[in-house]
Design a protein around this motif. Structure first.
Motif, PDB file in Angstrom:
ATOM      1  N   VAL A 171      -1.685   8.913  -9.717  1.00 44.52           N
ATOM      2  CA  VAL A 171      -2.365  10.105  -8.891  1.00 44.52           C
ATOM      3  C   VAL A 171      -1.232   9.128  -7.141  1.00 44.52           C
ATOM      4  CG1 VAL A 171      -3.599  10.515  -6.918  1.00 44.52           C
ATOM      5  CG2 VAL A 171      -4.258  10.143  -9.539  1.00 44.52           C
ATOM      6  N   ALA A 172      -0.679   7.940  -6.707  1.00 37.83           N
ATOM      7  CA  ALA A 172      -0.508   7.617  -5.939  1.00 37.83           C
ATOM      8  C   ALA A 172       0.896   6.675  -6.158  1.00 37.83           C
ATOM      9  CB  ALA A 172      -1.323   6.553  -5.504  1.00 37.83           C
ATOM     10  N   GLY A 173       1.679   6.949  -4.967  1.00 38.79           N
ATOM     11  CA  GLY A 173       2.758   6.413  -5.147  1.00 38.79           C
ATOM     12  C   GLY A 173       4.072   6.909  -4.918  1.00 38.79           C
ATOM     13  N   ASP A 174       4.897   6.710  -4.220  1.00 36.19           N
ATOM     14  CA  ASP A 174       6.299   7.448  -4.306  1.00 36.19           C
ATOM     15  C   ASP A 174       7.630   7.202  -4.442  1.00 36.19           C
ATOM     16  OD1 ASP A 174       4.986  10.370  -2.530  1.00 36.19           O
ATOM     17  OD2 ASP A 174       4.156   8.613  -2.402  1.00 36.19           O
ATOM     18  N   GLN A 175       8.314   7.728  -5.289  1.00 33.56           N
ATOM     19  CA  GLN A 175      10.118   6.821  -5.069  1.00 33.56           C
ATOM     20  C   GLN A 175      11.042   7.954  -5.906  1.00 33.56           C
ATOM     21  OE1 GLN A 175      10.558   7.430  -8.576  1.00 33.56           O
ATOM     22  NE2 GLN A 175       9.268   7.745  -9.574  1.00 33.56           N
ATOM     23  N   PHE A 176      12.374   7.795  -5.658  1.00 30.06           N
ATOM     24  CA  PHE A 176      13.328   8.377  -5.406  1.00 30.06           C
ATOM     25  C   PHE A 176      13.986   7.836  -6.291  1.00 30.06           C
ATOM     26  CE2 PHE A 176      14.176   7.028  -1.386  1.00 30.06           C
ATOM     27  CZ  PHE A 176      15.386   6.185  -1.246  1.00 30.06           C
ATOM     28  N   LYS A 206       0.694  -1.331  -0.504  1.00 34.15           N
ATOM     29  CA  LYS A 206       0.164   0.259   0.035  1.00 34.15           C
ATOM     30  C   LYS A 206       1.090   1.604   0.186  1.00 34.15           C
ATOM     31  CE  LYS A 206      -3.676   2.998   2.733  1.00 34.15           C
ATOM     32  NZ  LYS A 206      -4.416   2.290   4.031  1.00 34.15           N
ATOM     33  N   PRO A 207       0.526   2.434  -0.913  1.00 31.60           N
ATOM     34  CA  PRO A 207       1.093   3.548  -0.841  1.00 31.60           C
ATOM     35  C   PRO A 207       1.050   4.391   0.082  1.00 31.60           C
ATOM     36  CG  PRO A 207       0.131   3.816  -2.743  1.00 31.60           C
ATOM     37  CD  PRO A 207       0.050   2.182  -1.635  1.00 31.60           C
ATOM     38  N   PHE A 208       1.769   6.038   0.115  1.00 33.70           N
ATOM     39  CA  PHE A 208       1.272   6.132   1.417  1.00 33.70           C
ATOM     40  C   PHE A 208       0.244   7.468   0.530  1.00 33.70           C
ATOM     41  CE2 PHE A 208       5.273   5.654   2.879  1.00 33.70           C
ATOM     42  CZ  PHE A 208       5.601   5.690   4.471  1.00 33.70           C
TER      43      PHE A 208
END
Length: 447
Positions: free
Chosen positions: A409-414, A376-378
């Motif tokens: 829309v959702a999802g975080d990465q770097f 589950k993404p933040f």
């Protein structure tokens, strides 16, 4: 007047330090504090900052000839740059077209593809459709935006560009087909053939994709067999394969071009960024010799151009950068340090907010999740990637954040992608600062 003066910044709502100097893998702010450039700017400062050899070559060119319009003059610096660039490309792609950035390289490739089929088959040629992928980024000009599938960059401007067909990316961590590799039989690659057949091969001119997806999914490397199968499908249906190596190329993954890992030869490679080490705005298109020969023996010209196309100062920067890379064995160092970075990052996968660590060479990505078990993404409003970025900056480390890769829309990465001259000690320092930043971000995001 704001702190930005007369300059329109990328964001009026983001505070940024003032960069005043660069040296090696470091950038210094106005207070003298050093930051590790852990993402090479935007994966372009591959030979580090303050390289005197490249600066000297550009200075000599500026003192000799700063500009000569490409519609009326040839210049030795551009010829030299093309020779050096061709020397690192796959053997069949020895023809080089220089522009001023990645977006222009992509636009050039699309126009080259169309002109090739018209010159080969006549003006009645119906081959004009270019297929790309969702969760991709190929540039900010309108043609490139129609190809790209990054929703945050597209939504506002979608009425302005011509939409192109797209297939799902190779996102094994969140397989869009609900399958697992290798039992999936590379469904994501076979989707290309299905789309070509649905549209009609007589209409499809090219398939365009990044070998490792960059800013939009965070160093998303393909499953084994993906690129060889894509090459086979394109060849079967007379579709040109265009590799967007604007981020992955020129040593970033430990080889001159990322496709070299699979011995795949595209019909066109688009490059930019690291081609000049960040010392001059540059883009380039490497084209298969027989494609160029169709134009040479036909109309005799590529119906395209920009004012700064093959300008001498950029040519000097490109030639000097590539010579330095060869002499300093930068590609070889990237391969060795890429393995070191992979091993050093592996333990970070145990952190509760890290879903996946991925990538190739010195191009590594970390996907952030609220729940590891369910992936589950933040929530988007938490801006998890921005929080991590801010905590890393506090610790003197610059990383490259991204968001929205799951559904637009959702999802975080770097990404972590230091200059290719990085040493083992510096890799360890990067990972140490990154771990501190991630732990601090974890506390903030879960408080």
């Amino acid at each position: 007047m704001s702190e930005w003066g007369n300059l329109i910044p990328r964001s009026y709502k983001t505070e940024m330090p003032m960069a005043v100097r660069g040296e090696g893998i470091y950038i210094y702010d106005e207070s003298g504090r050093a930051y590790i450039d852990g993402c090479s700017g935007a994966l372009l400062s591959s030979v580090g900052h303050g390289n005197k050899e490249i600066v000297a070559a550009m200075t000599r060119q500026l003192e000799t000839l700063e500009f000569a319009h490409p519609s009326r003059w040839m210049n030795a610096a551009a010829l030299d740059a093309a020779k050096e660039a061709a020397s690192i490309a796959p053997a069949d792609l020895r023809s080089v077209w220089f522009v001023s950035g990645g977006s222009e390289a992509i636009e050039s490739a699309v126009k080259m593809v169309r002109q090739y089929f018209v010159e080969r088959d006549g003006l009645s040629s119906s081959k004009s459709v270019c297929i790309a992928r969702w969760a991709s980024y190929h540039g900010s000009t309108l043609g490139a935006m129609g190809l790209g599938g990054n929703m945050a960059r597209r939504r506002m401007f979608s009425p302005l560009f011509l939409e192109g067909p797209k297939i799902e990316p190779h996102y094994c961590y969140r397989c869009p087909f609900g399958l697992e590799h290798p039992s999936c039989d590379l469904r994501c690659a076979h989707a290309l053939e299905q789309t070509i057949r649905r549209i009609g091969p007589q209409y499809v001119a090219a398939f365009l994709a990044e070998p490792v997806v960059g800013s939009t999914v965070g160093a998303l490397n393909p499953p084994e067999g993906y690129w060889p199968l894509v090459r086979e499908i394109c060849s079967r249906y007379d579709v040109l394969l265009v590799a967007d190596e604007i981020m992955t190329g020129v040593g970033r993954t430990g080889k001159p071009f990322c496709v070299d890992h699979w011995k795949v030869v595209p019909d066109i490679i688009c490059s930019a960024k690291a081609l000049s080490g960040g010392y001059a705005p540059v883009g380039a298109m490497f084209v298969r010799d027989d494609i160029v020969e169709v134009l040479r023996s036909g109309s005799g010209s590529f119906m395209h151009g920009h004012t700064y196309n093959a300008n001498p100062v950029t040519g000097a920067a490109v030639a000097a950068t590539l010579r330095y890379m060869k002499a300093a064995k930068v590609f070889e160092n990237a391969a060795v340090m890429g393995e070191r970075l992979e091993k050093a990052l592996a333990p970070l996968a145990d952190l509760s907010l890290v879903g996946e660590v991925r990538g190739m060479g010195l191009m590594r990505g970390i996907e952030l999740v609220e729940n590891k078990a369910t992936k589950k993404p933040f929530a988007p409003e938490k801006k998890a990637a921005a929080v991590v970025t801010g905590e890393c900056m506090k610790r003197g480390l610059v990383v490259y954040p991204g968001s929205g890769q799951i559904d637009g829309v959702a999802g975080d990465q770097f990404m972590v992608a230091p200059p290719l001259i990085v040493t083992q000690t510096e890799v360890d320092e990067i990972v140490g600062r990154l771990e501190e930043g991630l732990r601090a971000a974890e506390n903030r995001l879960r408080s």
